[in-house]
Design a protein around this motif. Structure first.
Motif, PDB file in Angstrom:
ATOM      1  N   MET A   1       0.713  -1.370   0.022  1.00 56.09           N
ATOM      2  CA  MET A   1      -0.125   0.248  -0.001  1.00 56.09           C
ATOM      3  C   MET A   1       0.878   1.114  -0.079  1.00 56.09           C
ATOM      4  SD  MET A   1      -3.681   0.147   1.377  1.00 56.09           S
ATOM      5  CE  MET A   1      -4.551   1.246   1.521  1.00 56.09           C
ATOM      6  N   ALA A   2       2.008   1.236   0.573  1.00 56.01           N
ATOM      7  CA  ALA A   2       2.853   2.563   0.765  1.00 56.01           C
ATOM      8  C   ALA A   2       3.429   2.628  -0.809  1.00 56.01           C
ATOM      9  CB  ALA A   2       4.039   2.229   1.656  1.00 56.01           C
ATOM     10  N   VAL A   3       3.752   1.707  -1.483  1.00 59.77           N
ATOM     11  CA  VAL A   3       3.997   1.706  -2.732  1.00 59.77           C
ATOM     12  C   VAL A   3       3.206   2.587  -3.706  1.00 59.77           C
ATOM     13  CG1 VAL A   3       5.033   0.578  -4.847  1.00 59.77           C
ATOM     14  CG2 VAL A   3       5.508  -0.318  -2.704  1.00 59.77           C
ATOM     15  N   THR A   4       2.003   2.085  -3.745  1.00 60.96           N
ATOM     16  CA  THR A   4       0.819   2.782  -4.539  1.00 60.96           C
ATOM     17  C   THR A   4       0.508   4.092  -4.211  1.00 60.96           C
ATOM     18  OG1 THR A   4      -1.017   1.729  -3.277  1.00 60.96           O
ATOM     19  CG2 THR A   4      -0.083   0.614  -5.212  1.00 60.96           C
ATOM     20  N   GLN A   5       0.783   4.367  -2.720  1.00 62.32           N
ATOM     21  CA  GLN A   5       0.555   5.768  -2.338  1.00 62.32           C
ATOM     22  C   GLN A   5       1.497   6.607  -2.330  1.00 62.32           C
ATOM     23  OE1 GLN A   5      -0.965   4.797   1.714  1.00 62.32           O
ATOM     24  NE2 GLN A   5      -3.023   4.217   1.086  1.00 62.32           N
ATOM     25  N   GLY A   6       2.646   6.059  -2.925  1.00 64.02           N
ATOM     26  CA  GLY A   6       3.870   7.104  -2.894  1.00 64.02           C
ATOM     27  C   GLY A   6       4.598   7.362  -1.333  1.00 64.02           C
ATOM     28  N   ASN A   7       4.461   6.541  -0.553  1.00 64.58           N
ATOM     29  CA  ASN A   7       5.084   6.685   0.808  1.00 64.58           C
ATOM     30  C   ASN A   7       6.403   6.277   0.696  1.00 64.58           C
ATOM     31  OD1 ASN A   7       5.737   7.083   3.495  1.00 64.58           O
ATOM     32  ND2 ASN A   7       3.425   6.567   4.150  1.00 64.58           N
ATOM     33  N   VAL A   8       7.392   7.219   0.278  1.00 62.13           N
ATOM     34  CA  VAL A   8       8.831   6.591   0.194  1.00 62.13           C
ATOM     35  C   VAL A   8       9.463   6.264   1.580  1.00 62.13           C
ATOM     36  CG1 VAL A   8      10.939   7.334  -0.358  1.00 62.13           C
ATOM     37  CG2 VAL A   8       8.965   8.201  -2.050  1.00 62.13           C
ATOM     38  N   SER A   9       9.027   7.011   2.535  1.00 62.98           N
ATOM     39  CA  SER A   9       9.738   6.652   3.968  1.00 62.98           C
ATOM     40  C   SER A   9       9.307   5.380   4.475  1.00 62.98           C
ATOM     41  CB  SER A   9       9.584   8.033   4.905  1.00 62.98           C
ATOM     42  OG  SER A   9       7.792   7.943   5.304  1.00 62.98           O
ATOM     43  N   ARG A  10       8.137   5.179   4.086  1.00 67.87           N
ATOM     44  CA  ARG A  10       7.463   3.685   4.828  1.00 67.87           C
ATOM     45  C   ARG A  10       8.175   2.558   3.872  1.00 67.87           C
ATOM     46  NH1 ARG A  10       1.270   3.220   5.408  1.00 67.87           N
ATOM     47  NH2 ARG A  10       1.869   1.130   6.059  1.00 67.87           N
ATOM     48  N   VAL A  11       8.192   2.932   2.591  1.00 68.34           N
ATOM     49  CA  VAL A  11       8.836   1.988   1.581  1.00 68.34           C
ATOM     50  C   VAL A  11      10.342   1.835   2.085  1.00 68.34           C
ATOM     51  CG1 VAL A  11       9.581   1.521  -0.742  1.00 68.34           C
ATOM     52  CG2 VAL A  11       7.481   2.468  -0.167  1.00 68.34           C
ATOM     53  N   GLU A  12      11.037   2.786   2.290  1.00 73.09           N
ATOM     54  CA  GLU A  12      12.506   2.687   2.535  1.00 73.09           C
ATOM     55  C   GLU A  12      12.588   2.002   3.994  1.00 73.09           C
ATOM     56  OE1 GLU A  12      13.946   6.666   2.102  1.00 73.09           O
ATOM     57  OE2 GLU A  12      14.740   6.168   0.165  1.00 73.09           O
ATOM     58  N   THR A  13      11.733   2.153   5.108  1.00 68.40           N
ATOM     59  CA  THR A  13      11.839   1.663   6.407  1.00 68.40           C
ATOM     60  C   THR A  13      11.710   0.066   6.089  1.00 68.40           C
ATOM     61  OG1 THR A  13      11.125   3.671   7.484  1.00 68.40           O
ATOM     62  CG2 THR A  13      10.634   1.551   8.743  1.00 68.40           C
ATOM     63  N   ALA A  14      10.756  -0.358   5.110  1.00 68.34           N
ATOM     64  CA  ALA A  14      10.395  -1.871   5.065  1.00 68.34           C
ATOM     65  C   ALA A  14      11.444  -2.366   4.421  1.00 68.34           C
ATOM     66  CB  ALA A  14       9.079  -1.965   4.138  1.00 68.34           C
ATOM     67  N   LEU A  15      12.019  -1.719   3.285  1.00 71.28           N
ATOM     68  CA  LEU A  15      13.225  -2.240   2.639  1.00 71.28           C
ATOM     69  C   LEU A  15      14.576  -2.412   3.692  1.00 71.28           C
ATOM     70  CD1 LEU A  15      13.096  -0.311  -0.509  1.00 71.28           C
ATOM     71  CD2 LEU A  15      12.525  -2.631  -0.279  1.00 71.28           C
ATOM     72  N   ALA A  16      14.756  -1.421   4.624  1.00 71.35           N
ATOM     73  CA  ALA A  16      15.743  -1.338   5.467  1.00 71.35           C
ATOM     74  C   ALA A  16      15.654  -2.341   6.399  1.00 71.35           C
ATOM     75  CB  ALA A  16      16.012  -0.133   6.145  1.00 71.35           C
ATOM     76  N   GLN A  17      14.139  -2.935   6.645  1.00 69.48           N
ATOM     77  CA  GLN A  17      14.203  -3.931   7.576  1.00 69.48           C
ATOM     78  C   GLN A  17      14.123  -5.457   6.882  1.00 69.48           C
ATOM     79  OE1 GLN A  17      10.471  -2.617   9.364  1.00 69.48           O
ATOM     80  NE2 GLN A  17      11.436  -1.168  11.010  1.00 69.48           N
ATOM     81  N   GLY A  18      14.497  -5.505   5.908  1.00 71.95           N
ATOM     82  CA  GLY A  18      14.695  -6.539   5.041  1.00 71.95           C
ATOM     83  C   GLY A  18      13.581  -7.193   4.149  1.00 71.95           C
ATOM     84  N   MET A  19      12.628  -6.239   4.079  1.00 74.83           N
ATOM     85  CA  MET A  19      11.516  -6.502   2.750  1.00 74.83           C
ATOM     86  C   MET A  19      12.230  -7.150   1.636  1.00 74.83           C
ATOM     87  SD  MET A  19       8.635  -4.289   1.240  1.00 74.83           S
ATOM     88  CE  MET A  19       9.278  -3.674  -0.225  1.00 74.83           C
ATOM     89  N   ASP A  20      11.891  -7.951   1.202  1.00 72.04           N
ATOM     90  CA  ASP A  20      12.264  -8.479  -0.354  1.00 72.04           C
ATOM     91  C   ASP A  20      11.972  -7.637  -1.405  1.00 72.04           C
ATOM     92  OD1 ASP A  20      12.874  -9.641  -2.916  1.00 72.04           O
ATOM     93  OD2 ASP A  20      11.757 -11.669  -2.279  1.00 72.04           O
ATOM     94  N   VAL A  21      12.717  -6.871  -1.912  1.00 73.90           N
ATOM     95  CA  VAL A  21      12.553  -5.647  -3.019  1.00 73.90           C
ATOM     96  C   VAL A  21      11.961  -6.258  -4.322  1.00 73.90           C
ATOM     97  CG1 VAL A  21      14.860  -5.692  -4.129  1.00 73.90           C
ATOM     98  CG2 VAL A  21      13.498  -3.594  -4.127  1.00 73.90           C
ATOM     99  N   ASN A  22      11.982  -7.496  -4.583  1.00 69.18           N
ATOM    100  CA  ASN A  22      11.381  -8.176  -5.766  1.00 69.18           C
ATOM    101  C   ASN A  22      10.253  -9.186  -5.275  1.00 69.18           C
ATOM    102  OD1 ASN A  22      13.158  -7.225  -7.679  1.00 69.18           O
ATOM    103  ND2 ASN A  22      14.726  -8.209  -6.788  1.00 69.18           N
ATOM    104  N   ALA A  23       9.837  -9.120  -4.174  1.00 71.78           N
ATOM    105  CA  ALA A  23       8.712  -9.827  -3.903  1.00 71.78           C
ATOM    106  C   ALA A  23       7.389  -9.580  -4.699  1.00 71.78           C
ATOM    107  CB  ALA A  23       8.313  -9.474  -2.287  1.00 71.78           C
ATOM    108  N   LYS A  24       6.750 -10.668  -4.924  1.00 72.73           N
ATOM    109  CA  LYS A  24       5.441 -10.567  -5.733  1.00 72.73           C
ATOM    110  C   LYS A  24       4.210 -10.460  -5.029  1.00 72.73           C
ATOM    111  CE  LYS A  24       7.581 -12.188 -10.228  1.00 72.73           C
ATOM    112  NZ  LYS A  24       7.328 -12.947 -11.257  1.00 72.73           N
ATOM    113  N   THR A  25       2.958  -9.842  -5.501  1.00 71.28           N
ATOM    114  CA  THR A  25       1.727  -9.850  -4.809  1.00 71.28           C
ATOM    115  C   THR A  25       1.085 -11.358  -5.266  1.00 71.28           C
ATOM    116  OG1 THR A  25       0.742  -8.745  -6.934  1.00 71.28           O
ATOM    117  CG2 THR A  25       1.523  -7.318  -5.072  1.00 71.28           C
ATOM    118  N   ALA A  26      -0.161 -11.635  -4.933  1.00 72.59           N
ATOM    119  CA  ALA A  26      -0.662 -12.889  -5.357  1.00 72.59           C
ATOM    120  C   ALA A  26      -0.954 -12.705  -6.837  1.00 72.59           C
ATOM    121  CB  ALA A  26      -1.927 -12.953  -4.613  1.00 72.59           C
TER     122      ALA A  26
END
Length: 166
Positions: A1-26
């Motif tokens: 949701m942060a991606v589609t809303q353009g929330n860069v800080s939330r996206v960067e926080t999730a990435l810094a915490q180890g979110m897979d940058v290439n993870a796919k949706t359903a």
């Protein structure tokens, strides 16, 4: 949701915490594809900085570059090209990036793609040529082949004519 809303800080926080940058949706879409489809250039830059794969495609063969092209996001098109997106990629139906751009009528994006080396799908070759029977071997003009020129096709020696229509 942060991606589609353009929330860069939330996206960067999730990435810094180890979110897979290439993870796919359903549906098989990556965050980069979603950012491109929603015109979120800052989010796309952040995803690329964390190693997002610009060449990944969803099950329909749609890439982030194709999304940016379809939605007229010329700045994202430039960003993705510079990040190594495949300008000559095709979706699962065989439609190439440049063809998609031409369908939108966005001349700026068409120009960006062409400058980056994008090509249109190769055209069908012209029909096979056969010598014109009136030419009598003089080496002159040739006429395009027709279905009747084929050895086994309609009009071939020994072929039956179709029944008359009632």
């Amino acid at each position: 949701m942060a991606v589609t809303q353009g929330n860069v800080s939330r996206v960067e926080t999730a990435l810094a915490q180890g979110m897979d940058v290439n993870a796919k949706t359903a549906a098989g879409r990556t965050s980069l594809m979603l950012a491109a489809a929603h015109g979120n250039q800052r989010v796309a830059k952040a995803l690329l900085a964390y190693g997002a794969d610009v060449k990944m495609a969803d099950p329909r063969g749609i890439t982030a570059l194709m999304d940016a092209v379809i939605y007229g996001e010329h700045q994202l098109v430039t960003l993705l090209i510079n990040a190594g997106a495949d300008v000559n990629g095709a979706d699962a139906g065989g439609e190439m990036v440049l063809e998609k751009a031409k369908k939108t009528g966005n001349k700026l994006i068409v120009g960006l793609l062409e400058k980056a080396g994008a090509k249109a799908k190769e055209q069908e070759p012209p029909p096979e040529e056969v010598k014109d029977p009136k030419d009598k071997g003089k080496g002159g003009a040739k006429a395009p082949a027709t279905a009747g020129d084929k050895k086994d096709g309609p009009g071939a020696a020994g072929a039956k004519a179709p029944p008359p229509k009632k």
